[in-house]
Every structure is written in C-alpha cells, then in structure tokens.
Write a protein that holds these residues in place. Structure first.
Motif, PDB file in Angstrom:
ATOM      1  N   ALA A 268       0.830  -1.210   0.000  1.00  0.00           N
ATOM      2  CA  ALA A 268       0.000   0.000   0.000  1.00  0.00           C
ATOM      3  C   ALA A 268       0.865   1.261   0.000  1.00  0.00           C
ATOM      4  CB  ALA A 268      -0.936  -0.002   1.200  1.00  0.00           C
ATOM      5  N   GLY A 269       1.940   1.255   0.785  1.00  0.00           N
ATOM      6  CA  GLY A 269       2.827   2.419   0.823  1.00  0.00           C
ATOM      7  C   GLY A 269       3.519   2.660  -0.509  1.00  0.00           C
ATOM      8  N   ASP A 270       3.907   1.584  -1.187  1.00  0.00           N
ATOM      9  CA  ASP A 270       4.539   1.704  -2.500  1.00  0.00           C
ATOM     10  C   ASP A 270       3.540   2.222  -3.528  1.00  0.00           C
ATOM     11  OD1 ASP A 270       6.789   0.469  -1.290  1.00  0.00           O
ATOM     12  OD2 ASP A 270       5.924  -1.493  -1.689  1.00  0.00           O
ATOM     13  N   THR A 271       2.290   1.759  -3.412  1.00  0.00           N
ATOM     14  CA  THR A 271       1.230   2.254  -4.286  1.00  0.00           C
ATOM     15  C   THR A 271       1.016   3.744  -4.070  1.00  0.00           C
ATOM     16  OG1 THR A 271       0.137   0.105  -4.170  1.00  0.00           O
ATOM     17  CG2 THR A 271      -1.196   1.958  -4.927  1.00  0.00           C
ATOM     18  N   PHE A 272       1.005   4.157  -2.804  1.00  0.00           N
ATOM     19  CA  PHE A 272       0.836   5.566  -2.451  1.00  0.00           C
ATOM     20  C   PHE A 272       1.944   6.398  -3.096  1.00  0.00           C
ATOM     21  CE2 PHE A 272       0.691   9.432  -0.135  1.00  0.00           C
ATOM     22  CZ  PHE A 272      -0.521   9.514   0.544  1.00  0.00           C
ATOM     23  N   LEU A 273       3.182   5.941  -2.959  1.00  0.00           N
ATOM     24  CA  LEU A 273       4.313   6.692  -3.489  1.00  0.00           C
ATOM     25  C   LEU A 273       4.240   6.812  -5.009  1.00  0.00           C
ATOM     26  CD1 LEU A 273       7.058   8.070  -3.289  1.00  0.00           C
ATOM     27  CD2 LEU A 273       8.124   5.801  -3.212  1.00  0.00           C
ATOM     28  N   ALA A 274       3.979   5.701  -5.686  1.00  0.00           N
ATOM     29  CA  ALA A 274       3.925   5.724  -7.144  1.00  0.00           C
ATOM     30  C   ALA A 274       2.834   6.672  -7.643  1.00  0.00           C
ATOM     31  CB  ALA A 274       3.684   4.318  -7.683  1.00  0.00           C
ATOM     32  N   ALA A 275       1.651   6.601  -7.021  1.00  0.00           N
ATOM     33  CA  ALA A 275       0.541   7.457  -7.438  1.00  0.00           C
ATOM     34  C   ALA A 275       0.845   8.926  -7.158  1.00  0.00           C
ATOM     35  CB  ALA A 275      -0.738   7.034  -6.717  1.00  0.00           C
ATOM     36  N   PHE A 276       1.503   9.188  -6.030  1.00  0.00           N
ATOM     37  CA  PHE A 276       1.876  10.565  -5.695  1.00  0.00           C
ATOM     38  C   PHE A 276       2.819  11.137  -6.756  1.00  0.00           C
ATOM     39  CE2 PHE A 276       4.740  13.687  -3.867  1.00  0.00           C
ATOM     40  CZ  PHE A 276       3.881  14.557  -3.224  1.00  0.00           C
ATOM     41  N   LEU A 277       3.875  10.395  -7.087  1.00  0.00           N
ATOM     42  CA  LEU A 277       4.845  10.869  -8.071  1.00  0.00           C
ATOM     43  C   LEU A 277       4.196  11.092  -9.426  1.00  0.00           C
ATOM     44  CD1 LEU A 277       7.927   8.615  -7.212  1.00  0.00           C
ATOM     45  CD2 LEU A 277       7.563  11.012  -6.568  1.00  0.00           C
ATOM     46  N   TYR A 278       3.318  10.188  -9.786  1.00  0.00           N
ATOM     47  CA  TYR A 278       2.646  10.270 -11.080  1.00  0.00           C
ATOM     48  C   TYR A 278       1.883  11.583 -11.230  1.00  0.00           C
ATOM     49  CZ  TYR A 278      -0.793   9.104 -14.716  1.00  0.00           C
ATOM     50  OH  TYR A 278      -1.580   9.114 -15.823  1.00  0.00           O
ATOM     51  N   VAL A 279       1.035  11.890 -10.269  1.00  0.00           N
ATOM     52  CA  VAL A 279       0.227  13.102 -10.381  1.00  0.00           C
ATOM     53  C   VAL A 279       1.065  14.348 -10.102  1.00  0.00           C
ATOM     54  CG1 VAL A 279      -1.728  14.369  -9.392  1.00  0.00           C
ATOM     55  CG2 VAL A 279      -1.943  11.944  -9.915  1.00  0.00           C
ATOM     56  N   TYR A 280       2.032  14.248  -9.209  1.00  0.00           N
ATOM     57  CA  TYR A 280       2.892  15.403  -8.938  1.00  0.00           C
ATOM     58  C   TYR A 280       3.573  15.870 -10.223  1.00  0.00           C
ATOM     59  CZ  TYR A 280       6.204  18.437  -6.506  1.00  0.00           C
ATOM     60  OH  TYR A 280       6.924  19.535  -6.080  1.00  0.00           O
ATOM     61  N   SER A 287       0.991  19.380  -5.211  1.00  0.00           N
ATOM     62  CA  SER A 287       1.125  18.377  -4.156  1.00  0.00           C
ATOM     63  C   SER A 287      -0.222  17.973  -3.568  1.00  0.00           C
ATOM     64  CB  SER A 287       2.056  18.888  -3.050  1.00  0.00           C
ATOM     65  OG  SER A 287       1.618  20.127  -2.538  1.00  0.00           O
ATOM     66  N   ALA A 288      -1.182  18.887  -3.521  1.00  0.00           N
ATOM     67  CA  ALA A 288      -2.501  18.551  -2.977  1.00  0.00           C
ATOM     68  C   ALA A 288      -3.204  17.519  -3.862  1.00  0.00           C
ATOM     69  CB  ALA A 288      -3.356  19.806  -2.835  1.00  0.00           C
ATOM     70  N   SER A 289      -3.185  17.748  -5.169  1.00  0.00           N
ATOM     71  CA  SER A 289      -3.787  16.784  -6.089  1.00  0.00           C
ATOM     72  C   SER A 289      -3.079  15.442  -6.018  1.00  0.00           C
ATOM     73  CB  SER A 289      -3.745  17.319  -7.528  1.00  0.00           C
ATOM     74  OG  SER A 289      -4.623  18.410  -7.693  1.00  0.00           O
ATOM     75  N   ALA A 290      -1.759  15.493  -5.882  1.00  0.00           N
ATOM     76  CA  ALA A 290      -0.978  14.254  -5.796  1.00  0.00           C
ATOM     77  C   ALA A 290      -1.332  13.467  -4.547  1.00  0.00           C
ATOM     78  CB  ALA A 290       0.510  14.583  -5.818  1.00  0.00           C
ATOM     79  N   LEU A 291      -1.521  14.153  -3.429  1.00  0.00           N
ATOM     80  CA  LEU A 291      -1.889  13.488  -2.183  1.00  0.00           C
ATOM     81  C   LEU A 291      -3.274  12.845  -2.280  1.00  0.00           C
ATOM     82  CD1 LEU A 291      -0.618  16.021   0.517  1.00  0.00           C
ATOM     83  CD2 LEU A 291       0.164  13.664   0.224  1.00  0.00           C
ATOM     84  N   LEU A 292      -4.216  13.547  -2.858  1.00  0.00           N
ATOM     85  CA  LEU A 292      -5.563  13.006  -2.998  1.00  0.00           C
ATOM     86  C   LEU A 292      -5.558  11.738  -3.846  1.00  0.00           C
ATOM     87  CD1 LEU A 292      -7.518  16.334  -3.622  1.00  0.00           C
ATOM     88  CD2 LEU A 292      -7.695  14.886  -1.595  1.00  0.00           C
TER      89      LEU A 292
END
Length: 329
Positions: A268-280, A287-292
């Motif tokens: 789950a943490g790796d998924t969170f990181l990958a999705a964050f980087l993608y949208v960032y 960063s707000a959109s990336a976090l969501l």
C-alpha cells in the motif's frame, strides 16, 4: 475536494531495489494459529520488493518505469519471468546468491504476518556492476532532456552497507534526477546524506529515525520540517488509517485515508508513493492533487488481494472520501 489537474506531460521514472524477492502470499480462512496446522485457501506468487511494487503501480498508470536490482539462482530466473509477465521492464544484475523469498500470511480479517528472508550476500563487484548498470537511466534522461524520477527503496541484502544509498543518490542527483528514498534505520540516515529530493518513511520509520514514538500528524510534520530544513528533502510520511503528511519548503499538508475493508496491506505504501509521483509530475507539482490521488490509490490497493495494483478507474470512487488539510507546527 480539489480535482487533479489535467495531465500535460510525459514522465520518465525508474526504480532500484537492492533486495528484491519472490513474494509468496498465503490466504487463510480464519485467524493464524501459532503452533498448529494452518491451511491456505489459496496462494499467489509475484516478483516483489518495494521498488518493484512502485514500478508495477506506475505501469498500471501507463508509465514504463524499469526496475533495476539483483537476481540470482533458479529463484532469480523465476523472479525475472514474473517481472516479464507483469509487463515491467527490468535491467537486473546477476548474483552468486539466490534471490530471497518472502512469505506473507493474510488472515480473514486482512491482518498480514510477514516472514522475510534477509537476502544476499552480494559482493562488492556485484554492487559495482549494479551501480554501473543503473547509471544508464541517467544517460537516457539526459539524452531526451526530460525530468526523471529515480526511486531507491527497500532493505539492504547482506554485503551491502547503508552507504550504498548515499552513493546512489548523490551520483544520480548530480545528473539532475529527482531521487526518492524509501528506507529505514541506518539506511535512511545515510541516505539522507545523499540529498534526495524526497523521502517516504511511514510513521513507524520516522519514529525510529528520531528515537521516540510519533502519534499525530503535527508530530510527524514537526520532524519532517526539521529534515526538510537540514537536508533539503521533501518528506512524504504515510500513517496508515490516519492518512499521510507531506512537507516541502512551502509548508505541510495532510490527507485523510478512506475507510476500507482490509484485504491486504502489503504494497500500500509503495502504491501511495507511485501514485503521488505520477500526479505530482503530470500536474506540474500540485502536491494537494498528488496526495488526494495517492490516498485513493492506496485505499484501492488495500481492498485488493495479492500483488495486483488498481487502475485509474478503480481508484476514482475513493477520491470522493478523501480531503486535504494544512498542518500547522
């Protein structure tokens, strides 16, 4: 809720996993009973490791993020076959030691018990070959003159000292790559000396770093601000059911976590990181959109079994139940 900005750019990314594994997950019908026979209802086998998981999630999002790492023995050949079948490009360095196996036991309530082999030993020569091979990614980013992300993550195999993370981060950072570190303990401390662009500890790893338990978003944000000021590294701290806190030079934001039925927390943490980087990257640094987006992706992953990562359509419903707040410290 803020909407993710329209995607405007391509993305170049890669991962390095020094201690990859064959990830075997066993699902049992009830609770795990110590000292007794526990029968698995079904099992899944995949190529594992934190960086590999990030590459897998980015692949789901349409980004081909090659996985660099070690591979050895019959287990290593199976590891490569599993990467190939997952559609993940890879550039692996052969080792005399066999690729390790990590076993996860998931009970009916989604509680996961992990049995992880240490991995290694790898030799100094094998480490040199991996570093040389991974430098090809920096050459590609320079050739195409594109901003690139390199995720260096996971535990270290026997034979690899924590300084290896510092070396990898410094060398790639000099090439203009945005380096991301996901490690704990001494590897995190030495890795920070390599001046990564971002680190992604979870709340337990951040607590270990400071030597006392952190139990609130404000506590995590306070430590993250200190790290950002000292090393220039942005901090993305995941906190399980409490969401996550992101800190950069602009300040601190927190994101909530949707309430979900836990079927498997691993990855789950790796998924969170990958999705964050993608949208960032795709949103130009929002960063707000990336976090969501990341919180929704992690929630969707937790409600899935095995190593399968959620696609964009699967995580969209979760966006309706996450929100952003400023964290004042």
């Amino acid at each position: 809720m803020r909407k993710t900005k329209e995607i405007q750019k391509d993305m170049l990314a890669a991962t390095i996993t020094l201690n990859p594994c064959l990830d075997r997950t066993l699902y049992i019908g009830g609770g795990l009973r110590k000292g007794e026979v526990n029968r698995a209802e079904y099992a899944r086998l995949c190529a594992g490791g934190k960086g590999v998981n990030v590459s897998r999630m980015l692949r789901q999002l349409g980004v081909f993020a090659p996985a660099y790492g070690f591979s050895g023995g019959e287990e290593g050949r199976l590891f490569e076959e599993l990467l190939k079948s997952s559609g993940i490009p890879y550039f692996l360095t052969g080792t005399a030691c066999a690729t390790r196996t990590c076993t996860k036991i998931v009970d009916a309530d989604g509680l996961t018990t992990e049995l992880n082999e240490r991995g290694g030993p790898v030799t100094a020569e094998e480490l040199k070959r991996l570093i040389k091979k991974s430098s090809e990614f920096a050459a590609v980013s320079l050739k195409y003159k594109k901003r690139a992300y390199l995720v260096v993550s996971g535990s270290l195999p026997e034979g690899a000292e924590p300084e290896i993370y510092r070396e990898l981060l410094l060398e790639n950072g000099r090439m203009g790559i945005r380096c991301v570190l996901d490690a704990d303990g001494e590897a995190l401390k030495r890795g920070l000396e390599g001046r990564p662009w971002l680190i992604k500890p979870n709340i337990h790893e951040l607590s270990s770093y400071v030597g006392y338990p952190l139990q609130s978003r404000e506590g995590a944000a306070k430590v993250s601000r200190r790290i950002q000021a000292e090393y220039g590294a942005n901090v993305l701290c995941t906190m399980g059911a409490e969401g996550a806190v992101y800190t950069d030079e602009k300040g601190c934001l927190s994101v909530s976590a949707p309430k979900v039925k836990v079927k498997g927390e691993s990855g789950a943490g790796d998924t969170f990181l990958a999705a964050f980087l993608y949208v960032y990257e795709k949103s130009g640094g929002d960063s707000a959109s990336a976090l969501l987006f990341a919180a929704a992706a992690a929630a969707a992953k937790i409600e899935r079994t095995g190593s399968d990562m959620p696609g964009k359509k699967e995580l969209l419903p979760y966006l309706q139940s996450v929100y952003i707040e400023n964290v004042t410290v």
